[in-house]
Design a protein around this motif. Structure first.
Motif, PDB file in Angstrom:
ATOM      1  N   LEU A   1      11.796 -37.736 -41.133  1.00 37.65           N
ATOM      2  CA  LEU A   1      12.571 -38.784 -41.776  1.00 37.65           C
ATOM      3  C   LEU A   1      13.096 -38.236 -43.097  1.00 37.65           C
ATOM      4  N   PHE A   2      14.246 -38.751 -43.509  1.00 38.78           N
ATOM      5  CA  PHE A   2      14.832 -38.286 -44.777  1.00 38.78           C
ATOM      6  C   PHE A   2      15.173 -39.483 -45.646  1.00 38.78           C
ATOM      7  N   ALA A   3      14.913 -39.372 -46.925  1.00 35.54           N
ATOM      8  CA  ALA A   3      15.268 -40.460 -47.857  1.00 35.54           C
ATOM      9  C   ALA A   3      15.912 -39.872 -49.098  1.00 35.54           C
ATOM     10  N   ASP A   4      16.996 -40.503 -49.529  1.00 33.98           N
ATOM     11  CA  ASP A   4      17.648 -40.121 -50.778  1.00 33.98           C
ATOM     12  C   ASP A   4      17.023 -40.958 -51.883  1.00 33.98           C
ATOM     13  N   LEU A   5      16.028 -40.419 -52.550  1.00 33.53           N
ATOM     14  CA  LEU A   5      15.322 -41.196 -53.564  1.00 33.53           C
ATOM     15  C   LEU A   5      16.056 -41.098 -54.893  1.00 33.53           C
ATOM     16  N   ALA A   6      15.718 -41.988 -55.810  1.00 33.84           N
ATOM     17  CA  ALA A   6      16.323 -41.951 -57.139  1.00 33.84           C
ATOM     18  C   ALA A   6      16.073 -40.598 -57.815  1.00 33.84           C
ATOM     19  N   ILE A   7      14.971 -39.946 -57.434  1.00 30.96           N
ATOM     20  CA  ILE A   7      14.625 -38.682 -58.093  1.00 30.96           C
ATOM     21  C   ILE A   7      14.987 -37.468 -57.233  1.00 30.96           C
ATOM     22  N   GLY A   8      15.770 -37.643 -56.179  1.00 30.72           N
ATOM     23  CA  GLY A   8      16.165 -36.520 -55.329  1.00 30.72           C
ATOM     24  C   GLY A   8      15.821 -36.788 -53.879  1.00 30.72           C
ATOM     25  N   GLY A   9      16.259 -35.872 -53.005  1.00 28.14           N
ATOM     26  CA  GLY A   9      16.028 -36.058 -51.577  1.00 28.14           C
ATOM     27  C   GLY A   9      14.601 -35.693 -51.190  1.00 28.14           C
TER      28      GLY A   9
ATOM     29  N   LEU B   1      -1.379 -43.979 -38.731  1.00 28.24           N
ATOM     30  CA  LEU B   1      -1.911 -44.751 -39.855  1.00 28.24           C
ATOM     31  C   LEU B   1      -2.555 -46.026 -39.318  1.00 28.24           C
ATOM     32  N   THR B   2      -3.696 -46.386 -39.883  1.00 31.11           N
ATOM     33  CA  THR B   2      -4.426 -47.535 -39.335  1.00 31.11           C
ATOM     34  C   THR B   2      -4.263 -48.792 -40.190  1.00 31.11           C
ATOM     35  N   ASN B   3      -3.518 -48.711 -41.292  1.00 37.83           N
ATOM     36  CA  ASN B   3      -3.164 -49.932 -42.028  1.00 37.83           C
ATOM     37  C   ASN B   3      -1.646 -50.037 -42.177  1.00 37.83           C
ATOM     38  N   ASN B   4      -0.956 -49.449 -41.220  1.00 38.51           N
ATOM     39  CA  ASN B   4       0.502 -49.451 -41.219  1.00 38.51           C
ATOM     40  C   ASN B   4       1.090 -50.856 -41.231  1.00 38.51           C
ATOM     41  N   GLN B   5       0.564 -51.718 -40.349  1.00 39.47           N
ATOM     42  CA  GLN B   5       1.130 -53.080 -40.240  1.00 39.47           C
ATOM     43  C   GLN B   5       0.933 -53.850 -41.541  1.00 39.47           C
ATOM     44  N   ALA B   6      -0.263 -53.734 -42.104  1.00 41.24           N
ATOM     45  CA  ALA B   6      -0.574 -54.464 -43.333  1.00 41.24           C
ATOM     46  C   ALA B   6       0.363 -54.009 -44.458  1.00 41.24           C
ATOM     47  N   LEU B   7       0.545 -52.688 -44.587  1.00 46.42           N
ATOM     48  CA  LEU B   7       1.420 -52.173 -45.644  1.00 46.42           C
ATOM     49  C   LEU B   7       2.874 -52.546 -45.387  1.00 46.42           C
ATOM     50  N   ARG B   8       3.274 -52.465 -44.139  1.00 47.75           N
ATOM     51  CA  ARG B   8       4.656 -52.766 -43.788  1.00 47.75           C
ATOM     52  C   ARG B   8       4.990 -54.222 -44.138  1.00 47.75           C
ATOM     53  N   ARG B   9       4.056 -55.127 -43.791  1.00 45.06           N
ATOM     54  CA  ARG B   9       4.275 -56.548 -44.114  1.00 45.06           C
ATOM     55  C   ARG B   9       4.483 -56.730 -45.617  1.00 45.06           C
ATOM     56  N   ARG B  10       3.613 -56.058 -46.384  1.00 41.75           N
ATOM     57  CA  ARG B  10       3.703 -56.188 -47.845  1.00 41.75           C
ATOM     58  C   ARG B  10       5.036 -55.641 -48.352  1.00 41.75           C
ATOM     59  N   LEU B  11       5.437 -54.498 -47.831  1.00 39.30           N
ATOM     60  CA  LEU B  11       6.699 -53.883 -48.276  1.00 39.30           C
ATOM     61  C   LEU B  11       7.901 -54.744 -47.907  1.00 39.30           C
ATOM     62  N   VAL B  12       7.876 -55.294 -46.699  1.00 37.72           N
ATOM     63  CA  VAL B  12       9.006 -56.130 -46.250  1.00 37.72           C
ATOM     64  C   VAL B  12       9.108 -57.369 -47.126  1.00 37.72           C
TER      65      VAL B  12
ATOM     66  N   HIS C   1       8.745 -45.574 -47.846  1.00 46.16           N
ATOM     67  CA  HIS C   1       8.981 -46.726 -48.724  1.00 46.16           C
ATOM     68  C   HIS C   1       7.988 -46.752 -49.881  1.00 46.16           C
ATOM     69  N   LEU C   2       6.758 -46.366 -49.608  1.00 45.82           N
ATOM     70  CA  LEU C   2       5.774 -46.325 -50.696  1.00 45.82           C
ATOM     71  C   LEU C   2       6.183 -45.285 -51.734  1.00 45.82           C
ATOM     72  N   ILE C   3       6.721 -44.171 -51.264  1.00 40.55           N
ATOM     73  CA  ILE C   3       7.188 -43.128 -52.199  1.00 40.55           C
ATOM     74  C   ILE C   3       8.386 -43.652 -53.003  1.00 40.55           C
ATOM     75  N   ALA C   4       9.301 -44.306 -52.297  1.00 42.17           N
ATOM     76  CA  ALA C   4      10.524 -44.783 -52.953  1.00 42.17           C
ATOM     77  C   ALA C   4      10.220 -45.779 -54.064  1.00 42.17           C
ATOM     78  N   THR C   5       9.162 -46.568 -53.871  1.00 46.62           N
ATOM     79  CA  THR C   5       8.884 -47.624 -54.850  1.00 46.62           C
ATOM     80  C   THR C   5       7.793 -47.229 -55.855  1.00 46.62           C
ATOM     81  N   ALA C   6       7.287 -45.994 -55.741  1.00 50.62           N
ATOM     82  CA  ALA C   6       6.248 -45.557 -56.687  1.00 50.62           C
ATOM     83  C   ALA C   6       6.874 -45.274 -58.054  1.00 50.62           C
ATOM     84  N   LEU C   7       6.017 -45.193 -59.059  1.00 48.70           N
ATOM     85  CA  LEU C   7       6.550 -45.099 -60.428  1.00 48.70           C
ATOM     86  C   LEU C   7       6.632 -43.674 -60.965  1.00 48.70           C
ATOM     87  N   ALA C   8       5.834 -42.761 -60.428  1.00 50.38           N
ATOM     88  CA  ALA C   8       5.787 -41.413 -60.995  1.00 50.38           C
ATOM     89  C   ALA C   8       7.163 -40.742 -60.909  1.00 50.38           C
TER      90      ALA C   8
END
Ligand code: AMP
Length: 483
Positions: A103-111, A120-131, A148-155
């Motif tokens: 997968l590829f994402a164009d993040l604010a800090i680069g590609g 992943l065994t908590n994929n659904q739980a995280l996905r619901r929260r992100l949506v 999505h977790l990377i895209a919304t992280a603060l570092a």
């Protein structure tokens, strides 16, 4: 409560192969070769993303690696000194191409490109929260949750964002990632899925298995450690350990079936481990016979080990047609039945009038064993004894190996006697759990406090919480799954 199962919907089955390389002008071509060596880990689709110093160049397609990446115009477009690749396992989902990795994402800090082996065994739980927070998902693969977790992280640095994301996920994973300044590889804290590190001249390579280093002539350096993150940039290699230390639980099924026999996994030759399991099996469940016949190809090393230990001749009494994919991955039961017939044929001269021991690596649904026993009887065997180089597969895998729902696993429904009848053999035996562990270099057998492997498919001992599949009360997790 069991809320969902990974294989009910179009969620992906992520036993896959991953590859990454940094520091060579033909990074994509090297990646294509690496993926070709990892083809056994997934035949459905393959993809490569390369970075040329300015832009990320990607190609993803359904089908085998060779079909897609042997085309010079495809590789020719994937310029770059760094690349990652992925080869993906089959799924019955109908929205296939959008799930193909990396997968590829164009993040604010680069590609950033990412490829994943595991589940992943908590994929659904995280996905619901992100949506709920506004994330728009484009695929059904759990890897996109990480994006999505990377895209919304603060570092500010991508690797720090990745660490932040990984700290929120549960599951089994080996990830490789491509940034504009390098590559990254990381294994989950228990090290369930494999990832190795190698060197090719000045370039660094990471791959699911050592056979992907061999094809390039790259030197094996070491396994990436459980919970370790390896980062390669123009300044060289750095290693980080961002997670609390956890018990080592490498997937034992990699040794039983999944890895290629010429790979060295976690310091152990897969081929030799399989031979030793075969020898254990002969000691534990020997039977008078005239010939030992492997179910090709995955039963071959165990059958050799069995035959050597038993002192009974080994013959290729079943011949496999290599131009048919692995039976197990065919999407419907009807096609799976057809697939088995397409795949194997009896070598009658070595079967007729003989007492035969058949050796296979595992029984999942029982389809293969039933067909093979029938075939060997039809070719004139006087007795057919089935010996299996793994314990009974009684539990589903939630960590990335494509095993079906529990009720479809033959050994979860039947005892040995009933299974023997079901497959039509004169006798049936599986290596014991302790026998398997002895073959893996643990003379005392399985130490239940510290097994050293994930063997949940044989024991139901799930080392990583199954958040998506239970009501969260981990104590009754296994019994819920056992229902
Ligand atoms: P089955 O026919 O359903 O009993 O599946 C057992 C056969 O599938 C054995 O011959 C194995 O070599 C093979 N097998 C076991 N596990 C897997 C897996 N996860 N993916 C593909 N094939 C498998």
């Amino acid at each position: 409560m069991l809320t969902t199962h990974p294989f009910d919907d179009d969620k992906l089955r992520e036993e896959c192969g991953v590859f990454a390389i940094y520091g060579t002008p033909d990074a994509a071509a090297h990646t294509a070769l690496g993926l070709h060596a990892l083809q056994h880990r997934g035949q459905e689709a393959a993809g490569i993303v390369a970075f040329d110093g300015t832009q990320f160049n990607a190609h993803r397609a359904l089908g085998h690696v060779g079909e897609t990446f042997a085309q010079p115009d495809v590789i020719g477009r994937l310029n770059g000194h760094a690349a990652i690749g992925h080869t993906r396992y089959a799924t019955t989902g109908d929205t296939l191409l959008r799930n193909v990795q990396p997968l590829f994402a164009d993040l604010a800090i680069g590609g950033f490109a990412i490829a994943h082996n595991g589940n992943l065994t908590n994929n659904q739980a995280l996905r619901r929260r992100l949506v709920e927070r506004g994330s728009l998902f484009q695929s059904t693969t759990d890897t996109e949750v990480v994006v999505h977790l990377i895209a919304t992280a603060l570092a500010t640095a991508v690797v720090d964002r990745l660490i932040d994301a990984l700290r929120q996920i549960n599951g089994a994973y080996s990830f490789v990632g491509l940034m504009d300044d390098g590559i990254v590889g990381v294994r989950d804290p228990n090290g369930v899925r494999p990832l190795v590190l190698g060197r090719l001249g000045d370039a660094y390579v990471m791959a699911s298995e050592t056979c992907a280093l061999d094809i390039l002539g790259a030197d094996f350096i070491r396994d990436v450690e459980p919970g370790e993150m390896v980062i390669v940039t123009r300044d060289g290699l750095t290693s980080r350990h961002p997670f609390p230390k956890a018990s080592r639980r490498f997937c034992i099924f990699e040794h039983i079936y999944f890895a290629r026999p010429d790979s060295i996994v976690e310091g152990t030759s897969v081929y030799d481990a399989r031979k030793r399991i075969g020898a254990e099996l002969a000691r534990e469940a020997g039977v008078d016979a005239d010939v030992i016949i492997p179910v090709p190809d995955s039963g071959v090393p165990a059958a050799l080990g069995y035959a050597n230990e038993a002192g009974i001749p080994f013959e290729l009494g079943i011949i496999r047609n290599h131009y048919v994919g692995r039976t197990f991955i065919e999407p419907t039961d009807q096609i799976r039945h057809l697939g088995v017939k397409l795949k194997h044929n009896a070598n009658r001269a070595h079967i007729e009038g003989k007492r035969v021991v058949l050796v296979d690596d595992s029984i999942v649904r029982g389809t293969t064993s039933t067909k093979i026993v029938e075939m060997v009887r039809a070719a004139g065997a006087t007795e057919v004894h089935m010996r299996i180089a793994s314990p009974p597969t009684t539990h589903s895998c939630f960590y990335g190996v494509d095993t079906p729902r529990r009720e479809k696993l033959l050994a979860s429904q039947m005892d040995i006697e009933a299974m023997t009848k079901f497959i039509g053999a004169d006798s049936l035996a599986f290596v014991t759990i302790d026998g398997m562990y002895r073959a893996m270099g643990k003379p005392e057998g399985r130490n239940s406090r510290d097994p050293g492997f994930c063997d949940a498919c044989f024991t139901g001992d799930y080392p990583i919480p199954l958040i998506d599949f239970t009501d969260g009360t981990s104590d009754d997790r296994v019994s819920v799954l056992a229902e």
